[in-house]
Design an enzyme around this catalytic site. Structure first.
Site, PDB file in Angstrom:
ATOM      1  N   TYR A 102      24.651  69.920 -57.402  1.00 24.40           N
ATOM      2  CA  TYR A 102      24.109  71.116 -56.765  1.00 24.40           C
ATOM      3  C   TYR A 102      22.616  71.254 -57.061  1.00 24.40           C
ATOM      4  O   TYR A 102      22.152  70.859 -58.147  1.00 24.40           O
ATOM      5  CB  TYR A 102      24.782  72.386 -57.311  1.00 24.40           C
ATOM      6  CG  TYR A 102      26.173  72.653 -56.802  1.00 24.40           C
ATOM      7  CD1 TYR A 102      26.378  73.251 -55.563  1.00 24.40           C
ATOM      8  CD2 TYR A 102      27.279  72.340 -57.572  1.00 24.40           C
ATOM      9  CE1 TYR A 102      27.652  73.525 -55.105  1.00 24.40           C
ATOM     10  CE2 TYR A 102      28.566  72.604 -57.122  1.00 24.40           C
ATOM     11  CZ  TYR A 102      28.746  73.200 -55.884  1.00 24.40           C
ATOM     12  OH  TYR A 102      30.016  73.464 -55.435  1.00 24.40           O
ATOM     13  N   TYR A 141      32.642  66.451 -58.547  1.00 27.00           N
ATOM     14  CA  TYR A 141      31.721  66.557 -59.692  1.00 27.00           C
ATOM     15  C   TYR A 141      32.471  66.971 -60.954  1.00 27.00           C
ATOM     16  O   TYR A 141      33.517  67.609 -60.887  1.00 27.00           O
ATOM     17  CB  TYR A 141      30.579  67.536 -59.382  1.00 27.00           C
ATOM     18  CG  TYR A 141      30.968  68.959 -59.041  1.00 27.00           C
ATOM     19  CD1 TYR A 141      31.299  69.876 -60.040  1.00 27.00           C
ATOM     20  CD2 TYR A 141      30.967  69.393 -57.728  1.00 27.00           C
ATOM     21  CE1 TYR A 141      31.625  71.190 -59.727  1.00 27.00           C
ATOM     22  CE2 TYR A 141      31.297  70.706 -57.402  1.00 27.00           C
ATOM     23  CZ  TYR A 141      31.626  71.602 -58.406  1.00 27.00           C
ATOM     24  OH  TYR A 141      31.961  72.889 -58.093  1.00 27.00           O
ATOM     25  N   ARG A 151      36.155  68.357 -60.297  1.00 30.23           N
ATOM     26  CA  ARG A 151      36.553  69.163 -59.143  1.00 30.23           C
ATOM     27  C   ARG A 151      36.783  68.267 -57.921  1.00 30.23           C
ATOM     28  O   ARG A 151      35.971  67.387 -57.636  1.00 30.23           O
ATOM     29  CB  ARG A 151      35.439  70.155 -58.753  1.00 30.23           C
ATOM     30  CG  ARG A 151      35.087  71.249 -59.734  1.00 30.23           C
ATOM     31  CD  ARG A 151      36.078  72.396 -59.890  1.00 30.23           C
ATOM     32  NE  ARG A 151      37.075  72.606 -58.878  1.00 30.23           N
ATOM     33  CZ  ARG A 151      36.959  73.368 -57.787  1.00 30.23           C
ATOM     34  NH1 ARG A 151      35.842  74.019 -57.570  1.00 30.23           N
ATOM     35  NH2 ARG A 151      37.952  73.517 -56.949  1.00 30.23           N
ATOM     36  N   HIS A 154      34.719  69.820 -52.277  1.00 29.70           N
ATOM     37  CA  HIS A 154      34.990  71.117 -51.651  1.00 29.70           C
ATOM     38  C   HIS A 154      33.704  71.717 -51.105  1.00 29.70           C
ATOM     39  O   HIS A 154      32.601  71.362 -51.536  1.00 29.70           O
ATOM     40  CB  HIS A 154      35.633  72.094 -52.647  1.00 29.70           C
ATOM     41  CG  HIS A 154      34.756  72.359 -53.840  1.00 29.70           C
ATOM     42  ND1 HIS A 154      34.719  71.519 -54.928  1.00 29.70           N
ATOM     43  CD2 HIS A 154      33.859  73.345 -54.107  1.00 29.70           C
ATOM     44  CE1 HIS A 154      33.846  71.971 -55.803  1.00 29.70           C
ATOM     45  NE2 HIS A 154      33.295  73.083 -55.329  1.00 29.70           N
ATOM     46  N   HIS A 156      32.187  75.631 -50.481  1.00 28.33           N
ATOM     47  CA  HIS A 156      32.393  77.068 -50.687  1.00 28.33           C
ATOM     48  C   HIS A 156      32.112  77.809 -49.383  1.00 28.33           C
ATOM     49  O   HIS A 156      31.121  77.510 -48.696  1.00 28.33           O
ATOM     50  CB  HIS A 156      31.454  77.596 -51.775  1.00 28.33           C
ATOM     51  CG  HIS A 156      31.709  76.983 -53.120  1.00 28.33           C
ATOM     52  ND1 HIS A 156      32.538  77.556 -54.055  1.00 28.33           N
ATOM     53  CD2 HIS A 156      31.247  75.838 -53.687  1.00 28.33           C
ATOM     54  CE1 HIS A 156      32.569  76.790 -55.144  1.00 28.33           C
ATOM     55  NE2 HIS A 156      31.794  75.740 -54.940  1.00 28.33           N
TER      56      HIS A 156
END
Ligand SMILES: [Fe+2]
Length: 231
Positions: A102, A141, A151, A154, A156
């Site tokens: 991110y 990640y 995780r 995905h 959000h």
């Protein structure tokens, strides 16, 4: 009540789910207090000063070059519990880049940032409740919830109603991800059928030859078959 007003149901993850460590600290320990709608809550601006433009929905076109990764089209419909489209709703997404990183100071895991990818987009639903984003497939990640925690890939999602006070947040996953079984966030949705509603489907209608795979993710609010939400 607005279209997005709702109460948590059995399909939503519980506030406290000890396997998802952060919930131990943030889950409320007392009964919730329901606040009445005030006029200021429903008449305030929902979108800020500027309305979303078409470019906001293309996460691959926000910089000088194209981001690395697999280009995908993510689209679907926002529907109420009776299957009616929810129009002119603000849909926002945010995600990691193809390497699973991110653009955020807290994310320091040693995967590369991509100078051509910020990972945030927004659009308004049309008269059929449809939204559409062009982006790249995010990478899995690591996170520090438990030893060797990763995780599943995905995206959000946030959906606004008519005001800032009407906001629902969830995550979209990709079909067949082998990390589902060991992800406490995905597993905190206890109903297997509700978990399935968080998984997008490969969509040949929006898959574009020589250009991008399409994934479909419909979002339903306000019914027993609703998309599970993070409350
Ligand atoms: Fe995430």
């Amino acid at each position: 009540m607005s279209a997005l007003c709702r109460v948590p149901d059995d399909g939503d993850p519980p506030y406290l789910y000890p396997a998802y460590r952060s919930t131990v600290l943030r889950a409320p320990s007392r009964p919730l207090v329901m606040l009445p709608d005030r006029i200021a809550d429903t008449t305030g601006p929902a979108f800020g000063d500027d309305r979303p433009d078409a470019g906001d929905a293309d996460l691959t076109g926000q910089h000088a070059g194209e981001p690395l990764g697999q280009r995908i089209v993510v689209s679907g419909r926002l529907l109420d519990g009776d299957g009616r489209p929810i129009r002119s709703a603000l849909v926002e997404i945010w995600q990691a880049n193809a390497a699973g990183r991110y653009v955020h100071r807290v994310d320091q895991h040693p995967a590369p940032l991509d100078p051509n990818f910020t990972g945030a987009g927004r659009c308004l639903t049309d008269d059929d409740g449809r939204y559409r984003f062009v982006t790249i497939r995010p990478g899995a990640y690591p996170w520090q919830n438990h030893p060797n925690a990763w995780r599943p890939a995905h995206i959000h999602f946030s959906v606004f109603g008519r005001a800032f006070t009407d906001r629902l947040v969830t995550q979209m996953y990709f079909p067949g991800d082998p990390l589902f079984a060991d992800d406490p966030i995905f597993q905190s949705v206890r109903d297997p059928a509700a978990r399935e509603r968080l998984v997008s489907a490969l969509d040949w209608e929006t898959t574009t030859p020589e250009w991008a795979l399409g994934y479909r993710f419909d979002i339903v609010v306000g019914s027993r078959s609703a998309t599970p939400m993070e409350d």
